[in-house]
Design a protein around this motif. Structure first.
Motif, PDB file in Angstrom:
ATOM      1  N   GLY A  85      41.946  41.679  54.963  1.00 49.39           N
ATOM      2  CA  GLY A  85      41.300  41.011  54.009  1.00 49.39           C
ATOM      3  C   GLY A  85      40.164  42.255  53.478  1.00 49.39           C
ATOM      4  N   LEU A  86      40.374  43.520  53.623  1.00 44.25           N
ATOM      5  CA  LEU A  86      39.778  44.654  53.244  1.00 44.25           C
ATOM      6  C   LEU A  86      40.523  45.048  52.119  1.00 44.25           C
ATOM      7  N   VAL A  87      40.164  44.636  50.900  1.00 45.78           N
ATOM      8  CA  VAL A  87      40.937  44.941  49.705  1.00 45.78           C
ATOM      9  C   VAL A  87      40.139  45.823  48.772  1.00 45.78           C
ATOM     10  N   HIS A  88      40.633  46.817  48.352  1.00 44.05           N
ATOM     11  CA  HIS A  88      40.203  47.840  47.422  1.00 44.05           C
ATOM     12  C   HIS A  88      40.964  47.915  45.978  1.00 44.05           C
ATOM     13  N   VAL A  89      40.024  47.795  44.921  1.00 40.66           N
ATOM     14  CA  VAL A  89      40.422  47.916  43.686  1.00 40.66           C
ATOM     15  C   VAL A  89      40.209  49.223  43.140  1.00 40.66           C
ATOM     16  N   ILE A  90      41.104  49.929  42.825  1.00 35.95           N
ATOM     17  CA  ILE A  90      40.826  51.344  42.608  1.00 35.95           C
ATOM     18  C   ILE A  90      40.504  51.318  41.220  1.00 35.95           C
ATOM     19  N   GLU A  91      39.546  52.689  40.912  1.00 41.52           N
ATOM     20  CA  GLU A  91      39.081  52.907  39.417  1.00 41.52           C
ATOM     21  C   GLU A  91      40.071  53.021  38.690  1.00 41.52           C
ATOM     22  N   GLY A  92      40.156  52.625  37.498  1.00 38.46           N
ATOM     23  CA  GLY A  92      41.422  52.788  36.295  1.00 38.46           C
ATOM     24  C   GLY A  92      42.053  51.901  36.412  1.00 38.46           C
ATOM     25  N   MET A 149      40.341  43.274  33.914  1.00 40.54           N
ATOM     26  CA  MET A 149      40.458  41.903  34.434  1.00 40.54           C
ATOM     27  C   MET A 149      41.691  41.917  35.534  1.00 40.54           C
ATOM     28  N   LEU A 150      42.719  42.141  34.734  1.00 38.36           N
ATOM     29  CA  LEU A 150      44.151  42.111  35.707  1.00 38.36           C
ATOM     30  C   LEU A 150      44.143  42.941  37.099  1.00 38.36           C
ATOM     31  N   THR A 151      43.392  43.986  36.863  1.00 30.18           N
ATOM     32  CA  THR A 151      43.364  45.009  38.071  1.00 30.18           C
ATOM     33  C   THR A 151      42.620  44.335  39.213  1.00 30.18           C
ATOM     34  N   VAL A 152      41.384  43.632  38.621  1.00 32.22           N
ATOM     35  CA  VAL A 152      40.617  42.869  39.550  1.00 32.22           C
ATOM     36  C   VAL A 152      41.451  41.554  40.350  1.00 32.22           C
ATOM     37  N   ALA A 153      42.135  40.891  39.234  1.00 34.29           N
ATOM     38  CA  ALA A 153      42.773  39.843  39.692  1.00 34.29           C
ATOM     39  C   ALA A 153      44.117  40.088  40.792  1.00 34.29           C
ATOM     40  N   LEU A 162      36.418  40.912  51.948  1.00 32.54           N
ATOM     41  CA  LEU A 162      35.659  41.956  51.372  1.00 32.54           C
ATOM     42  C   LEU A 162      36.477  42.553  50.224  1.00 32.54           C
ATOM     43  N   LEU A 163      36.093  42.573  49.023  1.00 32.98           N
ATOM     44  CA  LEU A 163      36.784  43.048  47.855  1.00 32.98           C
ATOM     45  C   LEU A 163      35.929  44.513  47.435  1.00 32.98           C
ATOM     46  N   MET A 164      36.232  45.497  47.438  1.00 31.53           N
ATOM     47  CA  MET A 164      35.676  46.651  47.161  1.00 31.53           C
ATOM     48  C   MET A 164      36.291  47.086  45.721  1.00 31.53           C
ATOM     49  N   LEU A 165      35.157  47.082  44.827  1.00 35.33           N
ATOM     50  CA  LEU A 165      35.275  47.384  43.172  1.00 35.33           C
ATOM     51  C   LEU A 165      34.705  48.635  43.017  1.00 35.33           C
ATOM     52  N   ASP A 166      35.756  49.566  42.521  1.00 39.72           N
ATOM     53  CA  ASP A 166      35.391  50.864  42.098  1.00 39.72           C
ATOM     54  C   ASP A 166      34.924  51.177  40.431  1.00 39.72           C
ATOM     55  N   GLU A 167      33.974  50.882  40.117  1.00 39.62           N
ATOM     56  CA  GLU A 167      33.624  51.287  38.720  1.00 39.62           C
ATOM     57  C   GLU A 167      34.401  50.129  37.898  1.00 39.62           C
ATOM     58  N   PRO A 168      34.068  48.812  38.208  1.00 41.30           N
ATOM     59  CA  PRO A 168      34.910  47.668  37.434  1.00 41.30           C
ATOM     60  C   PRO A 168      34.549  47.857  35.932  1.00 41.30           C
ATOM     61  N   SER A 169      33.328  48.472  35.498  1.00 39.79           N
ATOM     62  CA  SER A 169      32.958  48.525  34.084  1.00 39.79           C
ATOM     63  C   SER A 169      33.277  49.406  33.401  1.00 39.79           C
ATOM     64  N   ILE A 192      32.816  35.367  49.817  1.00 40.10           N
ATOM     65  CA  ILE A 192      33.607  36.612  49.647  1.00 40.10           C
ATOM     66  C   ILE A 192      32.747  37.649  49.621  1.00 40.10           C
ATOM     67  N   ALA A 193      32.624  38.731  50.289  1.00 43.52           N
ATOM     68  CA  ALA A 193      31.836  39.856  50.235  1.00 43.52           C
ATOM     69  C   ALA A 193      32.306  40.761  49.243  1.00 43.52           C
ATOM     70  N   VAL A 194      31.452  41.808  48.847  1.00 49.38           N
ATOM     71  CA  VAL A 194      31.858  42.631  47.551  1.00 49.38           C
ATOM     72  C   VAL A 194      30.998  43.964  47.754  1.00 49.38           C
ATOM     73  N   LEU A 195      31.548  45.179  47.839  1.00 48.86           N
ATOM     74  CA  LEU A 195      31.182  46.477  47.967  1.00 48.86           C
ATOM     75  C   LEU A 195      31.407  47.000  46.662  1.00 48.86           C
ATOM     76  N   LEU A 196      30.366  47.066  45.762  1.00 42.12           N
ATOM     77  CA  LEU A 196      30.394  47.613  44.282  1.00 42.12           C
ATOM     78  C   LEU A 196      30.114  48.634  44.096  1.00 42.12           C
ATOM     79  N   VAL A 197      30.743  49.803  43.690  1.00 42.85           N
ATOM     80  CA  VAL A 197      30.569  50.863  43.177  1.00 42.85           C
ATOM     81  C   VAL A 197      30.563  51.070  41.718  1.00 42.85           C
ATOM     82  N   GLU A 198      29.199  51.119  40.930  1.00 43.65           N
ATOM     83  CA  GLU A 198      28.719  50.864  39.602  1.00 43.65           C
ATOM     84  C   GLU A 198      28.065  51.923  39.247  1.00 43.65           C
TER      85      GLU A 198
END
Length: 249
Positions: A85-92, A149-153, A162-169, A192-198
């Protein structure tokens, strides 16, 4: 061992990581509670992406410990991390451009039973009506913002704890930045927890409960986002006007 009420969902102690002989992270301590949104901020080159990669198994942990959900996850593989459940959404924008939106999401849940995959895809699409309407179009036909949005989905298909988001903006218009960060608020409301790099400081502070500042591979500040004068403290931390000990206190 099951997680206790007192134990954070993510517990990182004295973590060191980097690329080959190049050490980037130096003794990182960090926690994320269940359902908490934590922003990891810092200047370019501070080690934020390295941090997420070490936590998700894309880089080795050279020293220290990572615990997730009460389990030792130090040097877990990316597959083991995602299954926990430790999911990483990679930048780009990492989408398959020649297949449909739906097929992109089905691939994200490749190891799930077929019926479960279909349910997870619908669940993920419910966060993003804009791409749900385009579910049969190729990934390459989406705008840059829709691809993000599709990458986050894709990450949501894994139903993360825990969703880790790397520069979603990155590369998004202000309206789409708000759209993506609204999803963060929805995730928190669902526990759901989020670790956000922004990089967008104001947006990150609005979305998060707590913030860590990372500078040259060291945590130099940790504070609740409700703290007065936090933007000024972050600016001082970025430029070295706070000592590590004082900023971390």
């Amino acid at each position: 061992m099951l997680i206790s009420a007192a134990e954070p969902l993510l517990f990182v102690a004295a973590l060191e990581s980097g690329y080959g002989k190049i050490r980037v992270l130096h003794g990182i301590d960090l926690t994320v509670a269940p359902g908490e949104v934590v922003a990891l901020l810092g200047p370019n080159g501070a080690g934020k992406t390295t941090m997420l990669r070490a936590l998700s198994g894309l880089l080795p942990v050279n020293a220290g410990q990572v615990r997730f959900g009460g389990r030792d996850m130090t040097n877990a593989t990316p597959r083991e991390a995602a299954r926990a459940g430790l999911v990483h959404v990679i930048e780009g924008h990492r989408v398959f451009t020649q297949i449909s939106v739906t097929d992109n999401l089905l691939l994200a849940g490749y190891d799930l039973p077929r019926g479960e995959r279909a349910a997870r895809v619908e669940e993920a699409l419910s966060f993003f009506p804009e791409i749900a309407e385009k579910r049969h179009e190729r990934g390459g036909a989406l705008s840059g913002g829709q691809q993000q949005m599709l990458t986050v989905a894709q990450g949501l298909v894994r139903r993360p704890r825990l969703l880790m988001l790397d520069e979603p903006s990155a590369g998004l218009s202000p309206v789409l930045v708000d759209r993506v960060l609204n999803v963060v608020a929805r995730l928190r409301s669902q526990g759901i927890a989020v670790l956000l790099v922004e990089q967008l400081l104001e947006k990150a502070l609005a979305a998060a409960d707590r913030v860590y500042a990372l500078v040259q591979g060291h945590i130099v500040l940790e504070a609740p986002t409700s703290e007065a004068n936090l933007p000024q403290r972050l600016e001082r931390a970025y430029f070295g006007h706070d000592s590590h000990a004082a900023a971390a206190g």
